[in-house]
Design a protein around this motif. Structure first.
Motif, short mmCIF file in Angstrom:
data_model
loop_
_atom_site.label_atom_id
_atom_site.label_comp_id
_atom_site.label_asym_id
_atom_site.label_seq_id
_atom_site.Cartn_x
_atom_site.Cartn_y
_atom_site.Cartn_z
N PHE A 190 33.21 -0.16 8.71
CA PHE A 190 31.89 0.47 8.80
C PHE A 190 31.77 1.56 7.73
N GLN A 191 32.83 2.37 7.58
CA GLN A 191 32.84 3.42 6.58
C GLN A 191 32.82 2.85 5.16
N ILE A 192 33.53 1.74 4.97
CA ILE A 192 33.52 1.08 3.66
C ILE A 192 32.10 0.64 3.31
N GLY A 193 31.41 0.07 4.30
CA GLY A 193 30.03 -0.35 4.07
C GLY A 193 29.14 0.83 3.71
N GLN A 194 29.33 1.94 4.39
CA GLN A 194 28.56 3.13 4.08
C GLN A 194 28.82 3.60 2.65
N MET A 195 30.09 3.59 2.25
CA MET A 195 30.45 4.03 0.91
C MET A 195 29.82 3.13 -0.15
N ILE A 196 29.87 1.83 0.06
CA ILE A 196 29.31 0.91 -0.92
C ILE A 196 27.81 1.12 -1.08
N GLU A 197 27.10 1.21 0.03
CA GLU A 197 25.65 1.39 -0.06
C GLU A 197 25.30 2.74 -0.68
N LYS A 198 26.09 3.77 -0.35
CA LYS A 198 25.87 5.08 -0.92
C LYS A 198 26.04 5.04 -2.44
N ILE A 199 27.13 4.45 -2.90
CA ILE A 199 27.40 4.38 -4.34
C ILE A 199 26.36 3.54 -5.05
N ARG A 200 25.96 2.42 -4.44
CA ARG A 200 24.94 1.58 -5.06
C ARG A 200 23.61 2.32 -5.16
N SER A 201 23.28 3.13 -4.16
CA SER A 201 22.05 3.91 -4.23
C SER A 201 22.13 4.93 -5.36
N ILE A 241 32.24 12.96 -3.62
CA ILE A 241 33.42 13.51 -2.94
C ILE A 241 33.13 13.71 -1.46
N ASP A 242 31.96 14.28 -1.16
CA ASP A 242 31.59 14.52 0.24
C ASP A 242 31.45 13.20 1.01
N SER A 243 30.93 12.17 0.34
CA SER A 243 30.67 10.89 1.02
C SER A 243 31.94 10.09 1.27
N THR A 244 33.04 10.44 0.62
CA THR A 244 34.28 9.68 0.78
C THR A 244 35.31 10.40 1.65
N LYS A 245 34.99 11.60 2.11
CA LYS A 245 35.99 12.39 2.84
C LYS A 245 36.46 11.70 4.11
N GLU A 246 35.54 11.14 4.89
CA GLU A 246 35.92 10.50 6.15
C GLU A 246 36.84 9.32 5.90
N PHE A 247 36.49 8.48 4.92
CA PHE A 247 37.30 7.31 4.61
C PHE A 247 38.67 7.73 4.10
N GLY A 256 45.35 15.15 -1.17
CA GLY A 256 44.69 16.42 -1.36
C GLY A 256 44.33 16.72 -2.81
N GLN A 257 44.89 15.91 -3.72
CA GLN A 257 44.63 16.12 -5.14
C GLN A 257 43.62 15.11 -5.71
N GLU A 258 43.05 14.28 -4.85
CA GLU A 258 42.13 13.25 -5.32
C GLU A 258 40.89 13.85 -5.99
N GLU A 259 40.38 14.94 -5.41
CA GLU A 259 39.17 15.54 -5.98
C GLU A 259 39.43 16.04 -7.40
#
Length: 217
Positions: A46-57, A115-121, A159-162
């Motif tokens: 579900f989170q992956i789907g959210q990330m994809i649609e967010k990035i596509r937008s 960065i904010d949109s990927t934190k949960e995943f 923790g260093q991804e950002e």
């Protein structure tokens, strides 16, 4: 909550209708963890789907089903633009110092938004980071982008991804390349987890039932 759930349902439709564009990842550990929480269960997909649609937008704009057109999310010179459009404008205004400053401000906002949109995943899969990197490497090979920068992003200490992302994405062209490759990987990952997909379908049915019952108002 309503917006988040609606977005997730739209993502599921997008992913379900575009599986032919994806590759099946062969990693045996992924098959073992398919459907296992918190690794690659229905919530993670579900989170992956959210990330994809967010990035596509972010890349292509939001889609209006009535006009069949997309509108960019970011305002530059009084008009809304997509990241793809901003990548072209970035080159067009190379010698315009003021415009370059404005574009860099927009890019910083976009990077924070991502960065904010990927934190949960990222939090959900942090214990499986070596596996995620291995899956990314396989996906990049299959999609003919073997040295994609998201590999460096994933191959950092937790923790260093950002900091890694901030270092690698300094232009809109780099943002386009990074986000396009990440979407390819996420689609491949989704397509390679059938048990997780089943769980997500169950979650989708539950959410749709609540929506019909008016519980999301």
């Amino acid at each position: 909550m309503k917006k988040k759930i609606t977005l997730g349902l739209l993502c599921f439709v997008f992913l379900s209708n575009n599986v032919t564009m994806s590759y099946q990842l062969s990693n045996t550990l992924l098959r073992a963890l398919d459907g296992v929480p918190p690794a690659f269960d229905g919530i993670t997909l579900f989170q992956i789907g959210q990330m994809i649609e967010k990035i596509r937008s972010m890349l292509y704009g939001t889609f209006d089903p009535k006009t069949k057109t997309r509108t960019g999310l970011y305002i530059f010179h009084g008009k809304k633009h997509t990241i793809h459009e901003l990548a072209k404008l970035e080159k067009e205004f190379t010698k315009d110092t003021q415009s370059q400053r404005e574009l860099q401000t927009i890019l910083r906002e976009i990077k924070k938004e991502f960065i904010d949109s990927t934190k949960e995943f990222m939090s959900r899969v942090k214990d499986y980071k070596p596996l995620v990197l291995n899956l990314m490497q396989e996906s990049c090979k299959l999609n003919n982008i073997p040295n994609h920068p998201m590999l460096n992003w994933a191959n950092t200490q937790t923790g260093q991804e950002e900091a890694s992302f901030q270092k690698q994405v300094t232009t809109f062209s780099e943002a386009v390349f990074f986000f396009d490759g990440l979407c390819l990987f996420l689609r491949d990952l989704f397509q390679s987890t059938p048990r997780g997909q089943q769980q997500m379908r169950a979650l989708r049915a539950e959410l749709e039932a609540k929506a019909r019952g008016g519980l999301l108002h």
